[in-house]
Structures are given as C-alpha cells and as structure tokens.
Design a protein around this motif. Sequence first.
Motif, mmCIF file in Angstrom:
data_model
loop_
_atom_site.group_PDB
_atom_site.id
_atom_site.type_symbol
_atom_site.label_atom_id
_atom_site.label_comp_id
_atom_site.label_asym_id
_atom_site.label_seq_id
_atom_site.Cartn_x
_atom_site.Cartn_y
_atom_site.Cartn_z
ATOM 1 N N CYS A 8 0.730 -1.392 0.161
ATOM 2 C CA CYS A 8 0.308 -0.047 -0.147
ATOM 3 C C CYS A 8 0.640 1.300 0.391
ATOM 4 C CB CYS A 8 -0.999 0.053 0.880
ATOM 5 S SG CYS A 8 -2.235 1.497 1.600
ATOM 6 N N ASN A 62 -0.310 4.488 0.479
ATOM 7 C CA ASN A 62 -1.738 5.633 0.476
ATOM 8 C C ASN A 62 -1.172 5.594 2.375
ATOM 9 O OD1 ASN A 62 -3.627 5.883 -1.642
ATOM 10 N ND2 ASN A 62 -3.513 4.177 -0.811
ATOM 11 N N CYS A 91 -2.114 6.316 5.609
ATOM 12 C CA CYS A 91 -2.610 6.618 6.146
ATOM 13 C C CYS A 91 -2.182 7.209 7.183
ATOM 14 C CB CYS A 91 -4.480 5.927 5.910
ATOM 15 S SG CYS A 91 -4.865 6.151 5.082
ATOM 16 N N TYR A 106 -2.569 6.788 10.594
ATOM 17 C CA TYR A 106 -2.813 5.963 11.522
ATOM 18 C C TYR A 106 -2.555 4.489 11.273
ATOM 19 C CZ TYR A 106 -7.460 4.723 8.780
ATOM 20 O OH TYR A 106 -7.361 4.473 7.397
ATOM 21 N N CYS A 107 -2.443 3.963 10.030
ATOM 22 C CA CYS A 107 -2.222 2.937 9.722
ATOM 23 C C CYS A 107 -0.650 2.178 9.634
ATOM 24 C CB CYS A 107 -2.833 2.568 8.419
ATOM 25 S SG CYS A 107 -2.891 0.848 7.657
ATOM 26 N N VAL A 137 0.349 -0.826 7.706
ATOM 27 C CA VAL A 137 0.169 -1.506 6.880
ATOM 28 C C VAL A 137 0.984 -1.276 5.683
ATOM 29 C CG1 VAL A 137 -0.993 -2.739 4.871
ATOM 30 C CG2 VAL A 137 -1.805 -2.669 7.107
ATOM 31 N N PRO A 138 1.332 -0.060 5.313
ATOM 32 C CA PRO A 138 1.856 0.656 4.612
ATOM 33 C C PRO A 138 4.097 -0.284 4.982
ATOM 34 C CG PRO A 138 0.832 2.538 4.693
ATOM 35 C CD PRO A 138 0.086 1.183 6.237
ATOM 36 N N GLN A 141 -5.389 -3.858 -0.804
ATOM 37 C CA GLN A 141 -5.551 -3.063 0.208
ATOM 38 C C GLN A 141 -6.104 -1.868 -0.655
ATOM 39 O OE1 GLN A 141 -5.176 -3.542 3.270
ATOM 40 N NE2 GLN A 141 -3.799 -4.707 3.181
ATOM 41 N N ARG A 185 -6.895 10.264 4.679
ATOM 42 C CA ARG A 185 -7.743 9.852 4.008
ATOM 43 C C ARG A 185 -7.662 10.254 2.313
ATOM 44 N NH1 ARG A 185 -8.148 4.157 4.130
ATOM 45 N NH2 ARG A 185 -10.383 4.611 3.230
HETATM 46 FE FE1 SF4 Z 1 -3.250 1.629 3.077
HETATM 47 FE FE2 SF4 Z 1 -6.053 0.929 3.887
HETATM 48 FE FE3 SF4 Z 1 -4.203 1.062 5.676
HETATM 49 FE FE4 SF4 Z 1 -5.029 3.629 4.016
HETATM 50 S S1 SF4 Z 1 -5.872 1.850 5.866
HETATM 51 S S2 SF4 Z 1 -2.620 2.935 4.826
HETATM 52 S S3 SF4 Z 1 -5.121 2.815 2.757
HETATM 53 S S4 SF4 Z 1 -3.371 -0.255 3.818
#
Ligand code: SF4
Length: 467
Positions: A186, A188, A190, A192-193, A195-196, A230, A306
């Motif tokens: 990913c 993006n 965001c 808070y996230c 995942v990246p 994602q 976002r």
């Molecule tokens: Fe990526 Fe989704 Fe996390 Fe945003 S919420 S950083 S789009 S995985």
Amino acid sequence: MSVNETERQLEYIELCKKEYQKACDAAGKRLSCHVVTFGCQMNARDSEKLAGILKEVGYELTEDENTADFVIFNTCTIRDNANQKLYGRLGSLYHRKKSNPDIKIALCGCMMQEPSVIELIRKKYKYVNLVFGTHNLFKFAELLYTMMESDSQIIDIWEKTDEIVEDLPVERKYSFKSGINIMYGCNNFCTYCIVPYVRGRERSREPKDIIREIEKLVADGVVEIMLLGQNVNSYGKNLENPVTFAELLQDIEKIEGLKRIRFMTSHPKDLSDELIETMKNSKKICKQLHLPIQSGSNEILKKMNRRYTKEHYLELVRKIKEAVPDIALTTDIIVGFPGETVEDVNETIDVVRKVGYDNAFTFIYSVRSGTPAGDMEQLDEAFVKEQFDRVLKAVQEEAAKKNGILSGKVEEVLVEDVNEHDSSMVTGRLSGGTVVHFPGGSELIGSFVNVRLNEAKGFYYLGERVD
Ligand code: SF4
Ligand code: SAH
Ligand code: F3S
C-alpha cells in the motif's frame, strides 16, 4: 527472475519431502501441521499458500492446534489487540512444547515486520523455531527446509521486496470460491495505519498472470472469486503498461464458467466513474461494495491523510446507488483518532444515517508506533468508549432497517456449507453477501440454488429451495 525463483522453491519442496519422511520415520507416525490465521483476507490467502506447500511436502493438515506437530501463526498487527492475541496463544503452546520438545512453531505475517516484535521474540520466545515476514513468504519451502535441518532459532526478515513469485502450490479452504491477490502492499500512508510499513509499497500483478490464475481456478471448480488488494481502485497504475481496475474487471468478466466476482478493499479517493459503470453493466460483479469511510469529519479525514471529504464520499455513494440500486454497502469506521471531538463523531454518525450501511465494522483507534498518528496526543479512553457506543448504536439501527428487505423474494444462493447447528440444512450467500439457511444436503455445496427467502432473522434469512 520470478520463474527461476519458483523453480528454486519447487526444488526445496523436494528436499523438504525427504526430511519430512525422515522425521515421520523417527516419530513413528505421520506428522501434522496447523496454520493459524489472524487478520485480513490477504493473510487468509497467504495461509493457503503456506498450507499448499506443507501439503505438498507431505504434512497432514489438521484443524486441531492441540495435537499438531507443527503450528504456524500467520500474524496481524493492525490493532494492538491483534498482537496481544498472538502472545496469549504462544504462551499456551509453550506448555505443550515443554513436555514435547519435538513440536515445531513458526511465526510469520505482518507483526513480524516490526523490529520491536523480533527483538522480543529473540529474548523471550527462544522456543519458536522459525520466524519470517511478509516479503519473503514465497521462500517458505526454503525456510522450512532450513528449519528441518537446524536446531537453532531461524529468523529471516526482509525490509522490502520487488518480487512477485507466481505458481507455487496453494491449498484452498473452499473448493468453489477463492481469494486472489491482484496487488500487494500500500502507498497511501493513512496516518493511523501500519500496513504500508509491514506490507511495503504497492505492486500490481500483471493482468495476464491474474487471468491465467483465475482460469486455472475455474477449471478446478471455482465459481466465485474475491480480488484482493489494500486499494484495488489503484490497481495497475504502476505496471509497465498501465491498466485500470475497471479494465481488469472487464477482462475477468469474460472468463467462462466464472459466476461471481467480489473485490476488496476500495479506497474512496480512487473509486472511478469507470468502475461504477463497469459494476452497472456487469452480470458477474456482486451487488456489494465495501467502502471504508473511517470518519465523517473533514478535519479528521485530513489528519488521517485519507484524501477525500465527507461530501465527495456521499456523492460517490449516490452515484453507486443510482447505478446499482440494490447494492449492499459496508464500511469501516475508526472512533477515537487523536483530536476527535463530539462534533467530529456527529459527522460520522451523520454519514452512517445518510448512507444506511448494511453493515459497518467499527473500531476503536489503536496507537501503532512508527505511524504519524502514534506521535499525536491521544484521547481519554472513557471518552472514546462513550463515542464508540454512540457510533455503534447508529450502525446497528441502520443495519436493522436493512434486515428483511428481501423477505418473500426468490434469490440465487451459492451454497457454502452444511449448517453448523442443523445437518439437515445448508448455508450459503446472496450476491450482496447476506447469509441464507435452507433445507438441503452436502451435495449442494458449491452450486447455485434459487431460494425463497421466507423469514428474516437479524443478519440472515431462512428460506426454501424453489427449483
Ligand atoms: Fe493503506 Fe488502507 Fe492502511 Fe490506508 S488504511 S494505509 S489505504 S492499508
Ligand atoms: N486498505 C483498507 C483497510 C485495511 S485495514 C482501506 O484503506 O480501506 C482494515 C481496517 O482496519 C481499516 O479500514 C481501518 O478501519 C482499521 N484500522 C486500521 N488501522 C487502525 C488503527 N490503528 N486503529 C484502529 N483501526 C484501524
Ligand atoms: Fe493485519 Fe496485515 Fe491484514 S496487519 S489486517 S494481516 S495486511
């Protein structure tokens, strides 16, 4: 590069087979393995890849963690409670391993990409045999072989990868439906996230590889696929010959024998009119869209990075409902992001009311270290809980309005399983994703049946077969 890598891993599978046989001979029984999956559909798909290799090596795949000779935890770190769950499970496995040191334990997945977790495992969980991450999962056969050969703890974590390795064995959980990765990672960020940071940058697979994989699945009995990424709406942008997600869907639609197409997750900032048009014209794309809003407050959305507004989101929903009138809409909401006020939460509730979601997954914000929001001033826990309850109430009220709207209608159901509580019934799903139970036998699993939806019971229907 990736073809060679596939061949290398297939060679390691052969080596593992020999080691596995030796271990079985020594134990005087066939050794079994259990894969525990935490987290999202991507992890579920990764677990199928692990299981595919384990089965090929010879392991008996078992659902029973308490008797398995080899347990693999495919971890998630999206919220802190996901992490805590793992430590709890590891603790109980430790007691088994103390009385039976031959039991092997492996850890993989998103949590393993966090340096602090690895540090803890090195110090406190020395009894774990093998640790690897998200970027080198394709090397599982090789790592398994190393583990079989070695007595010490093996830890192999990569910071990133550009590779997409195709065509290794996969053991599907269901014979008739399957997830399929169309992209990894990913871009993006965001705020808070995590995942990246744990899944790396966005990489799309080539359309021809995706189509080939789906064709193979269909030849093997699959009728429903879930395209995974994602942010599927930005699929194909980084390919040498760029392709849009809508174009990919149009190509997949042409695959004969494939009946249902689902996808997740859609990021609102990249959802195009072309995609809405494609959904409108499609006979196979399910009438369901998961479109995470996260917050209805423009100020919070901005702080979350976002890159859309409440107004833009509502306009998208309007267009989608116009194009596909009976679509089931679901979403994700975070409550308690740093700085969120009662007024911000009111904005979120306003979106919940205006959209009328079929369902919404509501989460309490969880601090992830290393993310920008992790450094912001955090809110009071009691305040957040109160706000969370307000949102949840609105979500439940809106979802309740959707209950029973299909009562009396005849709808097509894909049968998934024998009913858990009553073996004279089967359980399946409508195009929109709603669960339906009706009288029938296991021979129906994987087939489409027309069912009259007689009675609505909260989130599911009771029905009867009409054809
Ligand atoms: Fe990526 Fe989704 Fe996390 Fe945003 S919420 S950083 S789009 S995985
Ligand atoms: N890529 C998807 C989301 C994947 S994570 C998207 O952007 O829509 C699934 C959900 O977990 C997110 O939609 C979000 O609602 C939630 N989530 C992510 N990080 C979180 C955190 N730090 N605290 C609480 N919820 C979080
Ligand atoms: Fe969890 Fe990783 Fe998925 S953090 S939600 S398993 S991408």
